[in-house]
Every structure is written in structure tokens, then in C-alpha cells.
Design an enzyme around this catalytic site. Structure first.
Site, mmCIF file in Angstrom:
data_model
loop_
_atom_site.group_PDB
_atom_site.id
_atom_site.type_symbol
_atom_site.label_atom_id
_atom_site.label_comp_id
_atom_site.label_asym_id
_atom_site.label_seq_id
_atom_site.Cartn_x
_atom_site.Cartn_y
_atom_site.Cartn_z
ATOM 1 N N PHE A 179 0.837 -1.195 0.000
ATOM 2 C CA PHE A 179 0.000 0.000 0.000
ATOM 3 C C PHE A 179 0.868 1.240 0.000
ATOM 4 O O PHE A 179 2.060 1.202 0.323
ATOM 5 C CB PHE A 179 -0.955 0.010 1.203
ATOM 6 C CG PHE A 179 -0.244 0.086 2.531
ATOM 7 C CD1 PHE A 179 0.004 1.314 3.146
ATOM 8 C CD2 PHE A 179 0.195 -1.063 3.174
ATOM 9 C CE1 PHE A 179 0.656 1.389 4.368
ATOM 10 C CE2 PHE A 179 0.852 -1.004 4.394
ATOM 11 C CZ PHE A 179 1.082 0.233 4.993
ATOM 12 N N CYS A 180 0.263 2.371 -0.365
ATOM 13 C CA CYS A 180 0.945 3.669 -0.352
ATOM 14 C C CYS A 180 -0.129 4.751 -0.199
ATOM 15 O O CYS A 180 -1.295 4.451 0.028
ATOM 16 C CB CYS A 180 1.772 3.874 -1.620
ATOM 17 S SG CYS A 180 0.792 3.835 -3.140
ATOM 18 N N THR A 181 0.256 5.996 -0.341
ATOM 19 C CA THR A 181 -0.666 7.100 -0.041
ATOM 20 C C THR A 181 -1.879 7.123 -0.951
ATOM 21 O O THR A 181 -3.018 7.120 -0.499
ATOM 22 C CB THR A 181 0.076 8.449 -0.133
ATOM 23 O OG1 THR A 181 1.233 8.412 0.682
ATOM 24 C CG2 THR A 181 -0.831 9.588 0.331
ATOM 25 N N ILE A 208 -4.090 4.639 0.728
ATOM 26 C CA ILE A 208 -4.524 4.940 2.091
ATOM 27 C C ILE A 208 -5.653 5.965 2.098
ATOM 28 O O ILE A 208 -6.610 5.856 2.870
ATOM 29 C CB ILE A 208 -3.338 5.484 2.918
ATOM 30 C CG1 ILE A 208 -2.207 4.467 2.978
ATOM 31 C CG2 ILE A 208 -3.781 5.861 4.333
ATOM 32 C CD1 ILE A 208 -0.866 5.063 3.388
#
Length: 313
Positions: A179-181, A208
């Protein structure tokens, strides 16, 4: 006045991206938005802010790019304009991994909707990896996530190869969830990992920010705040601005404790960068901060510090 903030990206073939820059910049400028838009042969990435009407016009212009018609954006609100200016920049990659041939349009992991994310990451057979940089992970991440402790996304491929060797030495072949922003880094990361021969690779669709927008806080497995790439610095679970400030010298997030530290000098240094700065740099930053303070005293906005390091850092 409330501003609308739109974060977006899309991987698509844009071979004439250099020629697209000037007309796109003119159109976005005329719409009245500020922020940063990155163009590369592999697509577009950016975060912009403005009135609702300005954002709608800007997104329409971006969707007019051939292949970008299905561009989606994630939205938030800000009480102050979070960017100093509009920048439309040309890049080799819209998110810099530095591995030639990595192409999310050709191969990518399985998208997992926010509503199904909790079930995946609580599965004992899943390894959860945060693909963001160390200063982002430090202020918030998912429960149980592995922190690669990378200072830039370019360090991720070497980290993953070493991590994979450790898994193989232990005889493990778990599912890999990342996952990432906003989704862009983990989309490229899953493309890389799939190309490395890992089959069961998953990533959080929309990142996110989409998870925080759609998953009720009582059900959330997110812990802390989410670092964002503008003057808000971080957002809480309801996507309102968080509790962190920013060091305008190193662009890292600052807690209240950081700002009470003896090494903190607004615009010049903080506990994270004091040992990294030369005397020449500190003098230059001090002069810049002086000009910013003078501009504020005159009721003007100084254009000195960059609003934020972009997400491809």
C-alpha cells in the site's frame, strides 16, 4: 474560503508528453488551480487545489489527454490554499523507481477494494508491506505492516530482493500485499514484484486516502495520521488536516515535540536534519526564512520554500 484538493494519477502511454506540457499548464492556470502535475511517457501524476469549479475544469482538461479519459481523483478539503503555485513538470517517470521496463500497463498486482482490505491483511498467510518512505511511515501506517526504512522509492527494489531472499531461506511463500498514499507507488511496486516472479501480489486500490475515506474509523486498521504531499502535511482518518507541521528545510513532518527541540529553527533546521546541514546551507535557509517573515509582515506571500516534495521522491 474552503479549497478542494484533488490527488490523481494514471498510467497510460503518453509518447508526446513533452509537447503536452505548455498547453496543459496554460489550461490549468486559466482554470485557477495550484499544485503540481507530473507528465511522463508512462502517464500523469499530481495533486492540485482550487475552488470546486476550478478543480472540475482542471480534471476535464486532464481527461482530455488521449488515454486519460478514465482518470479518477481522490478529494479532500482545506481551509487554506495548500500550494504556493502551479507547476507542470516533465519527468522520466511519474513515480521514480529507477527500474527500466517496469510497466503497470503491462503487468500489475491484484487490486483490492478498501472494503476487502482488512480481511486480506489480517490473513496469517499475508505479508503486508508499506511502500512509502521512512518519514511517512513514522507518523502512521497499517497495523502489522513491514517498514522497509527506505529514504526514497528508488531503494525499494533492492530492499524487496533482499526481503524475498529471507522469505525463501525460511521456506515461506506468502501472499504479498502493498500500500501507499494514493495508489501510485504500490501499483508500480506490484508491477516490479510480479516481474520478479512473485504470483500472489495485491495492493490497496486508491491507496490509504481512499481507505480512510471509505472505511468507518471503528473498523479501521490504520494507526496514526497519513502524510500528504502538500502544506497540510498530514490528515486524520476523516481526511481533515492532522497535527503535524513541516520543516521547510528538509520537508519532513514535525510533531509538537520536534518543534520544542533545541535544534528546531523555523525554516532552517529540525531534529531530523540538523546533522545533515552544512553551515552554508543553514545560512542560506536562514536568509530565506528572513525574506519569508518580511513578506508576511507586509501582508504578501513569499514564493520561497517548495510546498512539498512530490510523491515521486
Amino acid at each position: 474560503m474552503t479549497y478542494r484538493v484533488a490527488a490523481f494519477y494514471k498510467f497510460f502511454a503518453l509518447p508526446d508528453f513533452e509537447a503536452r506540457r505548455a498547453p496543459l499548464a496554460e489550461t490549468l492556470g486559466a482554470a485557477g488551480v495550484q499544485g503540481t502535475v507530473l507528465l511522463a511517457a508512462e502517464g500523469v501524476n499530481g495533486t492540485i487545489a482550487g475552488t470546486s469549479e476550478a478543480i472540475a475544469a482542471a480534471l476535464a482538461a486532464l481527461r482530455a489527454l488521449p488515454g486519460c479519459e478514465t482518470l479518477e481523483a481522490k478529494f479532500a478539503e482545506a481551509d487554506e490554499m495548500p500550494f504556493l503555485r502551479l507547476k507542470v513538470r516533465l519527468k522520466r517517470e511519474i513515480v521514480s523507481m529507477g527500474v527500466p521496463g517496469t510497466d503497470p500497463n503491462a503487468i500489475v498486482g491484484t487490486y483490492v477494494a478498501p472494503a476487502a482490505w482488512n480481511a486480506l491483511i489480517t490473513d496469517p498467510d499475508t505479508v503486508l508491506i508499506d511502500t512509502r518512505n521512512d518519514y511517512e511511515v513514522a507518523i502512521g501506517t497499517f497495523e502489522g505492516a513491514i517498514d522497509p526504512n527506505t529514504k526514497s522509492f528508488r531503494e525499494f527494489p533492492d530492499w524487496f530482493r533482499a526481503f524475498r531472499e529471507r522469505l525463501e531461506a525460511e521456506g515461506r511463500k506468502p501472499k504479498v500485499a502493498m500500500f501507499c498514499t494514493g495508489g501510485i507507488r504500490c501499483e508500480k511496486a506490484t508491477s516490479f514484484v510480479k516481474a520478479e516472479g512473485i504470483d500472489d501480489v495485491f495492493h490497496l486500490e486508491g491507496g490509504i486516502l481512499k481507505y480512510l475515506e471509505t472505511v468507518p474509523e471503528p473498523e479501521s486498521l490504520w494507526r496514526g495520521e497519513c502524510f500528504v504531499f502538500d502544506e497540510r502535511v498530514s490528515v486524520r482518518h476523516d481526511l481533515t488536516p492532522g497535527s503535524y507541521d513541516m520543516c521547510h528545510a528538509c520537508k519532513r513532518p514535525l510533531s509538537e515535540a520536534d518543534m520544542q527541540h533545541a535544534s528546531y529553527e523555523p525554516g532552517v533546521s529540525c531534529p531530523h536534519c540538523i546533522s545533515e546541514m552544512t553551515d552554508e546551507q543553514r545560512a542560506r535557509f536562514a536568509e530565506r526564512q528572513k525574506q519569508i517573515d518580511l513578506a508576511k509582515a507586509r501582508g504578501k506571500k513569499h514564493m520561497g520554500p517548495e510546498a512539498r516534495r512530490s510523491e515521486d521522491a
